[in-house]
Design an enzyme around this catalytic site. Structure first.
Site, PDB file in Angstrom:
ATOM      1  N   HIS A 240       0.811  -1.218   0.000  1.00 52.05           N
ATOM      2  CA  HIS A 240       0.000   0.000   0.000  1.00 52.05           C
ATOM      3  C   HIS A 240       0.846   1.270   0.000  1.00 52.05           C
ATOM      4  CE1 HIS A 240      -2.476  -3.249   1.772  1.00 52.05           C
ATOM      5  NE2 HIS A 240      -3.372  -2.771   0.932  1.00 52.05           N
ATOM      6  N   GLY A 241       2.129   1.109  -0.264  1.00 53.63           N
ATOM      7  CA  GLY A 241       2.966   2.284  -0.467  1.00 53.63           C
ATOM      8  C   GLY A 241       3.374   3.027   0.780  1.00 53.63           C
TER       9      GLY A 241
END
Lengths: 275, 59
Positions: A240-241
């Site tokens: 999810h970065g």
């Protein structure tokens, strides 16, 4: 009439044997049962004169002797059962109380001590057994030896080149050990706490500035971040970065917390013991 | 009164001292049985235990 017949005290056996016997009240026989005056007990037992019964039996052998009534004798009524023998419990009694002349208060201590010591000994044994059972159940909850044996790992630090991060498996989870460059150290130490989501000094996250030891589990949803990637030169979680810096602190993305630092110690300058 | 009488008078006459005696007695029983059986076992297995051969393998 009843009183005159039955009041015999300890000589009752004699007076009853020679006097008229009375049938039980429930009996419907109208004629009273009588015993011949010369009736003797079926079996004569030669026993020591220790109880009122045996004393009374001994006295009954004297002719023309009997106490019929008096202030000290009981009003006990015995019916036709003159052949019932009073049991002699001498065999069951303690030696110190067998004699009619013994002072039982004197032997109370030793008699009571025997009883209480027996009880106390049984209780002590029961407590020991109970402790064994409880101990077995409680120790079954502690970690077994094979689990304890794999709970720590030892890492040779000289195998990790500067600027590299190496992943190990520790307690089923990835463990990152990063050999930080001097440039990374000075960069992380210069970050102001106000820039951080989970404010933590770099000094409290490392024991030696060159070595960063963190769990490789993203604090967002548990992915494994990629080392030497992301906007802050540390770790980057591809799921999810989330971006972490070279101190393992969260700088950007959805993760709420910094990467976890496990308990570790440097056993010598070249070895770190994690766990 | 003798030894038994003294034991009764000092330890078992009162319930409080009797209870304490039983608890201490249970601990003493445990120590004696555990240590005694271990000692017996070690004596029986003398020469086969790690403590007996340790010097061959440890510096």
């Amino acid at each position: 009439m009843i009183k005159a017949i039955s009041r015999g005290g300890q000589f009752g056996a004699f007076s009853k044997a020679t006097a008229q016997a009375i049938p039980p009240p429930s009996a419907s026989v109208l004629v009273p049962a009588t015993l011949p005056p010369s009736s003797k007990p079926l079996v004569e037992i030669d026993r020591a004169l220790l109880t009122s019964d045996s004393l009374g039996k001994a006295v009954s052998s004297i002719n023309n002797f009997g106490v019929i009534s008096g202030p000290g004798v009981t009003t006990q009524v015995r019916f036709a059962h003159t052949d019932v023998k009073v049991p002699d419990f001498t065999a069951y009694r303690r030696d110190s109380t067998k004699s009619p002349t013994s002072d039982n208060d004197k032997s109370l201590g030793s008699r009571a001590a025997f009883s209480y010591l027996f009880t106390a000994g049984s209780l002590a044994g029961a407590i020991y057994g109970g402790k064994g059972i409880v101990h077995a159940f409680v120790t079954s909850m502690s970690a077994s030896a094979d689990v304890l044996a794999v709970s720590t790992i030892e890492v040779k630090l000289s195998a990790i080149p500067e600027g590299q991060c190496v992943t190990f498996k520790w307690r089923g989870k990835p463990l990152f050990i990063r050999h930080r460059t001097q440039e990374e150290i000075s960069r992380e130490r210069a970050v102001p706490l106000s820039d951080l989501r989970d404010p933590q000094e770099d000094e409290v996250r490392v024991q030696k500035p060159e070595w960063l030891v963190v769990l490789g589990v993203c604090t967002h949803l548990g992915c494994v971040p990629i080392a030497n990637a992301g906007d802050f030169g540390g770790y980057y979680c591809p799921c999810h970065g989330s971006h972490y810096d070279a101190s393992g602190r969260i700088r950007k993305g959805p993760a709420p917390l910094n990467l976890e630092v496990p308990k570790y110690a440097f056993t010598d300058p070249d070895t770190v013991l994690v766990g | 009164m003798g030894l038994a009488g003294t034991i009764y008078q000092t330890l078992f006459r009162r319930s409080s001292t009797a209870a304490i005696t039983i608890v201490i007695g249970a601990y003493a029983t445990e120590r004696i049985i555990d240590e005694g059986s271990t000692l017996l076992w070690k004596n029986y297995n003398k020469g086969k235990l790690w403590d007996d051969i340790k010097h061959k393998y440890e510096k």
